[in-house]
Design an enzyme around this catalytic site. Structure first.
Site, mmCIF file in Angstrom:
data_model
loop_
_atom_site.group_PDB
_atom_site.id
_atom_site.type_symbol
_atom_site.label_atom_id
_atom_site.label_comp_id
_atom_site.label_asym_id
_atom_site.label_seq_id
_atom_site.Cartn_x
_atom_site.Cartn_y
_atom_site.Cartn_z
ATOM 1 C CG HIS A 151 -3.721 7.200 2.948
ATOM 2 N ND1 HIS A 151 -3.871 7.002 4.292
ATOM 3 C CD2 HIS A 151 -3.302 6.015 2.459
ATOM 4 C CE1 HIS A 151 -3.526 5.753 4.601
ATOM 5 N NE2 HIS A 151 -3.185 5.123 3.488
ATOM 6 C CG ASP B 9 -1.989 -0.969 1.250
ATOM 7 O OD1 ASP B 9 -2.006 -1.825 0.353
ATOM 8 O OD2 ASP B 9 -2.839 -0.897 2.159
ATOM 9 C CG ASP B 10 0.181 3.819 2.322
ATOM 10 O OD1 ASP B 10 -0.990 3.581 1.960
ATOM 11 O OD2 ASP B 10 0.519 3.934 3.505
ATOM 12 C CG HIS C 57 -4.353 2.629 -0.621
ATOM 13 N ND1 HIS C 57 -5.187 1.915 0.191
ATOM 14 C CD2 HIS C 57 -3.399 3.152 0.206
ATOM 15 C CE1 HIS C 57 -4.765 1.988 1.449
ATOM 16 N NE2 HIS C 57 -3.688 2.751 1.492
ATOM 17 C CG HIS D 261 2.546 0.078 4.246
ATOM 18 N ND1 HIS D 261 2.318 -0.782 5.294
ATOM 19 C CD2 HIS D 261 1.387 0.785 4.076
ATOM 20 C CE1 HIS D 261 1.084 -0.609 5.746
ATOM 21 N NE2 HIS D 261 0.503 0.339 5.029
#
Ligand code: ZN
Length: 329
Positions: A194, A140-141, A190, A281
């Protein structure tokens, strides 16, 4: 999904028949070889039709495989463009590519377009041994500078994974998304910035999702089919705003908390079971370093590394939009 997939050529052809002059009406033609049935446009022009027929025959006869083919066909200022998309299923291996042709009906000529703008060639070559235990590593991210390192490690071991990217981090990092796509990785959504989406309206949630899907599409030619909401948090609004299945995880590496590659490695290797989804991540060096150990250790335990979509496909679970999935068990 499958129904729509097979209906698409029929719909395209029906539309073309309506649009095209009667004397050059295009009908759906079927070619049946031993095990394969392919629908394709028929132009009513001997030279063009036999060219396409022999192209398809050569293609099919050169592969002793199950082949699914569909096509896109349209006209542009009197010239016709025809692209065949080929999905090859060979045991556990699925690959896909396309061939495009420029068709000039008035001159009875067909030429292959080597670098077609409207064709994209995403190299998948996913090798899945369904006898093996399967795990979906998810990152993720990203993307950021560290994502490249993660991709290189995955590629070194021929491991596939899924990247849930942030829309706000795509600009300037487009080449990383291209590298993901070309390496057969899955790219999921995603959200854009955020946010803790549970605090926002359904309209805002949709905007966060759609903006990112658009960016992924313009960068890679493919729309994402999975959503991981930021923080993995979801509620009724998020479920109703998402056409995509919501993918969370059941093994959390806590890499963001400890930045300790040994700890990340131990946690994953000790916790993973067949069908699991692991949260990592791709923006941390500790995660990349852990990955260098995790892959060989899990390989020794008999695991294969697959994308989230492939994991559910292999476990024969159909993913549905707006539903939440934490593992494929
Ligand atoms: Zn996140």
């Amino acid at each position: 999904m499958k129904m729509r997939y097979y209906l698409l050529p029929v719909i395209i052809v029906s539309l073309m028949v309506l649009v095209v002059d009667n004397d050059r009406s295009i009908v759906n033609k079927e070619m049946v070889s031993d095990m394969i049935e392919i629908s394709y446009p028929f132009f009513g022009n001997d030279k063009i039709d036999s060219y396409i027929n022999s192209y398809l025959n050569n293609y099919v006869n050169s592969k002793n495989l199950d082949v699914l083919i569909d096509y896109d066909y349209y006209d542009d200022n009197g010239m016709y463009y025809l692209t065949f998309y080929k999905y090859i299923l060979d045991g556990g291996k699925i690959s896909s590519n396309s061939d495009s042709f420029l068709i000039d009906i008035s001159n009875s000529s067909v030429s292959k377009i080597e670098d077609a703008m409207h064709a994209y060639d995403f190299v998948i070559n996913r090798v899945i041994d369904s006898d093996k235990k399967l795990v979906a590593l998810t990152f993720d991210d990203g993307p950021n500078y560290n994502t490249n390192k993660i991709l290189d490690i995955l590629n070194k071991y021929d491991a596939k994974a899924t990247f849930f990217v942030l829309g706000s981090r795509i600009k300037g990092n487009e080449y990383i998304l291209e590298k993901m796509r070309n390496s057969g990785m899955e790219i999921g959504n995603h959200t854009y910035s955020h946010l803790l989406l549970t605090k926002y309206s359904e309209d805002k949630i949709k905007e966060e999702i759609d903006r990112t899907s658009e960016l992924i599409f313009t960068t890679t030619g493919r729309k994402p089919s999975l959503l991981r909401p930021s923080y993995g948090s979801f509620n009724k609004k998020i479920k109703s705003a998402s056409d995509m299945p919501i993918i969370i995880w059941d093994v959390d590496t806590l890499d963001w908390k400890y930045h300790n590659s040994k700890r990340i490695t131990n946690r994953v290797v000790n916790k993973v079971r067949d069908g699991d989804i692991v949260l990592m991540h791709d923006i941390y060096s500790a995660t990349a370093n852990a990955l260098e150990s995790i892959i060989p250790l899990l390989k020794d335990k008999g695991y294969s590394f697959v994308t989230v979509s492939d994991l559910f496909y292999c476990k024969e679970i159909t993913l549905e939009g707006g539903k939440v999935y934490g593992s494929a068990r």
